[in-house]
Scaffold this motif. Structure first.
Motif, PDB file in Angstrom:
ATOM      1  N   ARG A 175      25.718 -78.980 -13.478  1.00  0.00           N
ATOM      2  CA  ARG A 175      24.397 -78.370 -13.256  1.00  0.00           C
ATOM      3  C   ARG A 175      23.556 -79.311 -12.029  1.00  0.00           C
ATOM      4  N   GLY A 176      23.882 -80.411 -12.246  1.00  0.00           N
ATOM      5  CA  GLY A 176      23.266 -81.514 -10.800  1.00  0.00           C
ATOM      6  C   GLY A 176      24.050 -80.983  -9.803  1.00  0.00           C
ATOM      7  N   GLN A 177      25.549 -81.086  -9.795  1.00  0.00           N
ATOM      8  CA  GLN A 177      26.381 -80.679  -8.578  1.00  0.00           C
ATOM      9  C   GLN A 177      25.950 -79.340  -7.825  1.00  0.00           C
ATOM     10  N   VAL A 178      25.437 -78.246  -8.823  1.00  0.00           N
ATOM     11  CA  VAL A 178      24.998 -77.021  -8.251  1.00  0.00           C
ATOM     12  C   VAL A 178      23.783 -77.132  -7.674  1.00  0.00           C
ATOM     13  N   GLN A 179      22.765 -77.803  -8.262  1.00  0.00           N
ATOM     14  CA  GLN A 179      21.427 -78.111  -7.599  1.00  0.00           C
ATOM     15  C   GLN A 179      21.735 -78.823  -6.484  1.00  0.00           C
ATOM     16  N   GLU A 180      22.537 -79.817  -6.317  1.00  0.00           N
ATOM     17  CA  GLU A 180      22.466 -80.463  -5.030  1.00  0.00           C
ATOM     18  C   GLU A 180      23.172 -79.481  -3.932  1.00  0.00           C
ATOM     19  N   SER A 181      24.230 -78.900  -4.233  1.00  0.00           N
ATOM     20  CA  SER A 181      24.962 -77.864  -3.130  1.00  0.00           C
ATOM     21  C   SER A 181      24.033 -77.205  -2.649  1.00  0.00           C
ATOM     22  N   LEU A 182      22.836 -76.335  -3.480  1.00  0.00           N
ATOM     23  CA  LEU A 182      21.734 -75.134  -3.257  1.00  0.00           C
ATOM     24  C   LEU A 182      20.662 -75.921  -2.583  1.00  0.00           C
ATOM     25  N   THR A 183      20.778 -77.206  -2.437  1.00  0.00           N
ATOM     26  CA  THR A 183      19.420 -77.713  -1.828  1.00  0.00           C
ATOM     27  C   THR A 183      19.574 -78.611  -0.911  1.00  0.00           C
ATOM     28  N   ASN A 184      20.701 -79.256  -0.826  1.00  0.00           N
ATOM     29  CA  ASN A 184      20.970 -80.010   0.388  1.00  0.00           C
ATOM     30  C   ASN A 184      21.757 -79.228   1.675  1.00  0.00           C
ATOM     31  N   THR A 185      21.001 -79.340   2.919  1.00  0.00           N
ATOM     32  CA  THR A 185      21.345 -78.244   3.836  1.00  0.00           C
ATOM     33  C   THR A 185      22.740 -78.829   4.335  1.00  0.00           C
ATOM     34  N   GLU A 186      23.244 -79.872   4.219  1.00  0.00           N
ATOM     35  CA  GLU A 186      24.661 -80.413   4.769  1.00  0.00           C
ATOM     36  C   GLU A 186      25.494 -79.368   3.904  1.00  0.00           C
ATOM     37  N   PHE A 187      25.351 -79.118   2.966  1.00  0.00           N
ATOM     38  CA  PHE A 187      26.160 -77.995   2.297  1.00  0.00           C
ATOM     39  C   PHE A 187      26.252 -76.595   2.569  1.00  0.00           C
ATOM     40  N   GLN A 188      24.885 -76.101   3.099  1.00  0.00           N
ATOM     41  CA  GLN A 188      24.721 -74.817   3.403  1.00  0.00           C
ATOM     42  C   GLN A 188      25.770 -73.870   3.985  1.00  0.00           C
ATOM     43  N   ARG A 189      26.363 -74.287   5.082  1.00  0.00           N
ATOM     44  CA  ARG A 189      27.401 -73.548   5.723  1.00  0.00           C
ATOM     45  C   ARG A 189      28.481 -73.192   4.946  1.00  0.00           C
ATOM     46  N   SER A 190      29.013 -74.276   4.037  1.00  0.00           N
ATOM     47  CA  SER A 190      30.249 -73.968   3.342  1.00  0.00           C
ATOM     48  C   SER A 190      29.824 -73.265   1.960  1.00  0.00           C
ATOM     49  N   ILE A 191      28.804 -73.464   1.252  1.00  0.00           N
ATOM     50  CA  ILE A 191      28.404 -72.868   0.055  1.00  0.00           C
ATOM     51  C   ILE A 191      27.877 -71.394   0.308  1.00  0.00           C
ATOM     52  N   ALA A 192      27.097 -71.149   1.741  1.00  0.00           N
ATOM     53  CA  ALA A 192      26.663 -69.862   1.833  1.00  0.00           C
ATOM     54  C   ALA A 192      27.729 -68.973   1.658  1.00  0.00           C
ATOM     55  N   GLN A 193      29.053 -69.064   2.264  1.00  0.00           N
ATOM     56  CA  GLN A 193      30.298 -68.311   2.078  1.00  0.00           C
ATOM     57  C   GLN A 193      30.631 -67.903   0.701  1.00  0.00           C
ATOM     58  N   LEU A 194      30.302 -68.726  -0.316  1.00  0.00           N
ATOM     59  CA  LEU A 194      30.559 -68.643  -1.459  1.00  0.00           C
ATOM     60  C   LEU A 194      29.339 -67.727  -2.396  1.00  0.00           C
ATOM     61  N   LEU A 195      28.563 -67.256  -1.951  1.00  0.00           N
ATOM     62  CA  LEU A 195      27.282 -66.261  -2.290  1.00  0.00           C
ATOM     63  C   LEU A 195      27.696 -64.992  -2.363  1.00  0.00           C
ATOM     64  N   VAL A 196      27.477 -64.350  -3.625  1.00  0.00           N
ATOM     65  CA  VAL A 196      27.709 -62.835  -3.449  1.00  0.00           C
ATOM     66  C   VAL A 196      26.333 -62.369  -3.973  1.00  0.00           C
ATOM     67  N   PRO A 197      25.960 -61.135  -3.305  1.00  0.00           N
ATOM     68  CA  PRO A 197      24.664 -60.431  -3.646  1.00  0.00           C
ATOM     69  C   PRO A 197      24.665 -59.797  -4.891  1.00  0.00           C
ATOM     70  N   VAL A 198      23.800 -60.062  -5.778  1.00  0.00           N
ATOM     71  CA  VAL A 198      23.650 -59.489  -7.203  1.00  0.00           C
ATOM     72  C   VAL A 198      23.971 -58.104  -7.143  1.00  0.00           C
ATOM     73  N   SER A 199      23.746 -57.464  -6.183  1.00  0.00           N
ATOM     74  CA  SER A 199      23.694 -56.027  -6.179  1.00  0.00           C
ATOM     75  C   SER A 199      25.110 -55.279  -5.866  1.00  0.00           C
ATOM     76  N   GLN A 200      26.028 -56.403  -5.623  1.00  0.00           N
ATOM     77  CA  GLN A 200      27.536 -56.281  -5.434  1.00  0.00           C
ATOM     78  C   GLN A 200      28.399 -56.559  -6.572  1.00  0.00           C
ATOM     79  N   VAL A 201      27.807 -56.977  -7.611  1.00  0.00           N
ATOM     80  CA  VAL A 201      28.613 -57.462  -8.598  1.00  0.00           C
ATOM     81  C   VAL A 201      28.302 -56.834  -9.970  1.00  0.00           C
ATOM     82  N   ARG A 202      29.556 -56.671 -10.884  1.00  0.00           N
ATOM     83  CA  ARG A 202      29.550 -56.094 -12.244  1.00  0.00           C
ATOM     84  C   ARG A 202      29.430 -57.351 -13.226  1.00  0.00           C
TER      85      ARG A 202
END
Length: 405
Positions: free
Chosen positions: A81-108
């Protein structure tokens, strides 16, 4: 603050981060995800891009269900949980993590965990008393004799636990009609029970009871629950034993499991309780303040809440294991209907319509007492979050299909 668009204003903010299992059209393989705002962070891809392949936590997060991860215990849950929070708040990870985000509208969404056992309790005194007044009006005390001493429960069918969005087929069984005649056929009193459920992570050995103060060491998180009920079938079969076919055909749960840590701000003092047996005593007696909204074909018909439950989640777990029953990862236990003292707080249509005597008017001009084929019920819920935020538990919705045959 999160760099994810809309996260800070969302009920799925950085303070929530529920876990679920999802797939997409391009990749139908179920995998674990964490929700942030209107996106899902693909944990399988996140692990694959990391630097610790082969570690138990990474292997668990690559599984197609939450069970392996939930079995690792509180330390692993908090670390991830702490690692996920860090990756979603620290802008240093933004470019790499943004590629792993899927819109809720596209998931089952899939069932997030493989259920081990399912136990449903009767934690609400208001619900228990309402049932007593309806079914046993001649009794001076509407509460069952044992209820003040322990939280009663019954064993459900884990194989009937389904994820939100799954249609519910009207069950059939034996029931007695108004004339007293007994026949087998589709239930005419199909009902809901709005509840809060708790998902077990850390298992125990057979013969090892779990004390009330060990609740957080074993429970991974919570889900919104609709434990569908066939009142006519159940009321006929429960004497002298408990309900079977009246309660075993379907139990719907939300696709997102909210970690206990995300509900820290929703903890509150539970109602005062006289002396209980030692195994039910708590050094810190608390419940959760979760407000549930019940919509019937789009009309809000009630707003029950978990805040006044007499028996706490910790006591439910202690009661469940007091005889030595073992916990298994994926076990689900629920509060039972969380009705309050007012009609607007009814968590069942049995109470809302007083067993069919008081029809409920819907926004489309129709009225209902119990569920008809084609009806849709949707439960949503919110709880207080830290720093003035709101945690939104995943919704539970389903449509009623006609009985088979």
């Amino acid at each position: 603050m999160s760099w994810v668009e809309g996260a800070d204003e969302s009920q799925y903010s950085i303070h929530h981060l529920p876990f679920g299992v999802f797939s997409t059209r391009d990749d139908p393989t179920p995998r674990i995800g964490v929700r942030i705002a209107d996106f899902v962070l693909d944990m399988r891809m996140s692990v694959a891009s990391g630097t610790c392949p082969g570690c138990p936590t990474c292997a668990a997060l690559s599984a197609p269900a939450l069970n392996p991860f939930m079995s690792l215990g509180r330390a692993a849950w908090s670390q991830v949980r702490g690692q996920v929070q860090e990756s979603l708040t620290n802008t240093e990870f933004q470019r790499s993590i943004a590629q792993l985000l899927v819109p809720v509208s596209q998931v089952r969404m899939h069932l997030p965990f493989v259920p081990g056992d399912f136990v449903d309790f009767l934690a609400s005194g208001d619900h228990a008393a309402n049932l007593g007044r309806i079914y046993r009006p001649e009794d001076v005390d509407p509460l069952p004799p044992a209820w003040r001493h322990l939280p009663p429960g019954h064993h459900g069918r884990a194989g009937s636990v389904v994820v939100s969005g799954t249609d519910i087929v009207r069950p059939a069984g034996q029931r007695r009609d108004a004339r007293g005649d007994i026949s087998f056929g589709p239930s005419a009193k199909l009902d809901i029970e709005a509840e809060l459920g708790f998902v077990v992570g850390v298992p125990t050995n057979l013969g090892s009871p779990v004390g009330a103060d060990s609740f957080a060491d074993h429970v991974f998180g919570v889900v919104l629950v609709n434990d569908w009920s066939a009142r006519d079938i159940g009321s006929f079969e429960y004497k002298p034993l408990g309900p079977l076919n009246g309660k075993s055909f379907a139990t719907s749960v939300s696709g997102w499991v909210t970690p206990l840590e995300a509900l820290a701000a929703a903890r509150g003092a539970a109602p005062e309780q006289p002396a209980t047996e030692g195994y039910l005593k708590e050094s810190d007696r608390f419940g959760y303040d979760v407000a549930i909204n019940v919509h019937w074909n789009g009309t809000e018909v009630s707003r029950p809440s978990t805040s006044g439950l007499y028996w706490t989640p910790a006591q439910l777990l202690a009661q469940l294991t007091s005889g030595g029953a073992a916990l298994r990862t994926g076990d689900l236990f629920a509060t039972g209907a969380v009705s309050g003292p007012r009609p607007s707080q009814a968590a069942t249509f049995l109470e809302l319509s007083h067993d069919g005597a008081r029809p409920i008017l819907l926004d489309d001009g129709s009225d209902r007492t119990y569920l008809q084929d084609g009806d849709t019920v949707t439960l949503t819920a919110t709880a207080p979050g830290p720093r003035g935020t709101t945690v939104g538990l995943g919704e539970v919705t389903a449509m009623i299909r006609p009985a088979i045959g």
